[in-house]
Design an enzyme around this catalytic site. Structure first.
Site, PDB file in Angstrom:
ATOM      1  CG  HIS A 142      -1.900  -1.002   1.319  1.00 53.67           C
ATOM      2  ND1 HIS A 142      -2.509  -1.368   2.492  1.00 53.67           N
ATOM      3  CD2 HIS A 142      -2.458  -1.798   0.383  1.00 53.67           C
ATOM      4  CE1 HIS A 142      -3.378  -2.328   2.273  1.00 53.67           C
ATOM      5  NE2 HIS A 142      -3.355  -2.613   1.003  1.00 53.67           N
ATOM      6  CB  ALA A 162       7.686  -9.224   3.653  1.00 53.96           C
ATOM      7  CB  THR A 179       6.445   5.897  10.013  1.00 57.40           C
ATOM      8  OG1 THR A 179       7.687   5.618  10.671  1.00 57.40           O
ATOM      9  CG2 THR A 179       5.461   4.774  10.285  1.00 57.40           C
ATOM     10  CE  LYS A 180      10.324   8.838  12.726  1.00 61.83           C
ATOM     11  NZ  LYS A 180      11.083   8.633  13.920  1.00 61.83           N
TER      12      LYS A 180
END
Length: 184
Positions: free
Chosen positions: A64, A112, A117-118
């Site tokens: 995603h 996987a 987030t960064k």
């Protein structure tokens, strides 16, 4: 009569199958050369023009990529937006999530199930939730090359694209005594 004419028109000009990638590109997604998007990948349809993907990028199944975060919408009536840039020579492992505002450098492997987030520096291997630096791409590849010399390696006749037989599947499993092997 009109129904008959519609049927004839469909026979002459059948509807084209839906192509998710082409639809996203028409809406503004930028994608480089040799892009491989496997099954069930979700690229933020409603904000895809904020996403740029470089050359030689593979998105494994169920990845995603999000360019918006609507978690604040009900509370403050605003949706947070963020550009996502994925560099060249990047592999994103199955079921990973890339969040808004993230830049991924060149020559990166994302393990996987990771949640990115960064931003990630070039020449890195990251994994986890949240994704963390594991090692350099050079260290990772050296480790894998060493492993290849110690485990069974199978030719492409052991692959679905070459219609691997049940006997070859069994042979593969029997030879992978450590649980690991490589396909060429």
């Amino acid at each position: 009569m009109i129904d008959f004419l519609r049927r004839i028109k469909r026979l002459i000009n059948p509807p084209k199958p839906y192509n998710q990638l082409e639809d996203l590109k028409q809406k503004g997604l930028i994608v480089g050369e040799n892009f491989d998007m496997m099954g069930q990948v979700i690229i933020d349809f409603s904000h895809c023009w904020h996403i740029t993907i470089g050359d030689n990028v593979t998105l494994a199944p169920r990845v995603h990529i999000l360019a918006h975060d609507a978690s604040t919408r009900k509370f403050i009536d605003y949706t947070r937006l963020g550009k996502v840039k994925i560099g060249n020579n990047v592999f994103v492992g199955a079921a990973s999530i890339i969040l808004p505002g993230v830049t991924i450098g060149d020559n990166v492997v994302i393990g996987a199930g990771s949640v990115v987030t960064k931003s990630i520096d070039s020449n890195s291997v990251v994994a986890g939730n949240p994704a963390k630096y594991m090692c350099s791409i050079d260290e990772y590849l050296e480790k894998r090359k060493k492993e290849i010399s110690q485990v069974p390696v199978f030719s492409d006749k052991y692959s679905l694209r070459k219609n691997v037989t049940p006997e070859l599947k069994k042979e593969m499993n029997d030879r992978m005594t450590t649980g690991i092997g490589y396909n060429h």
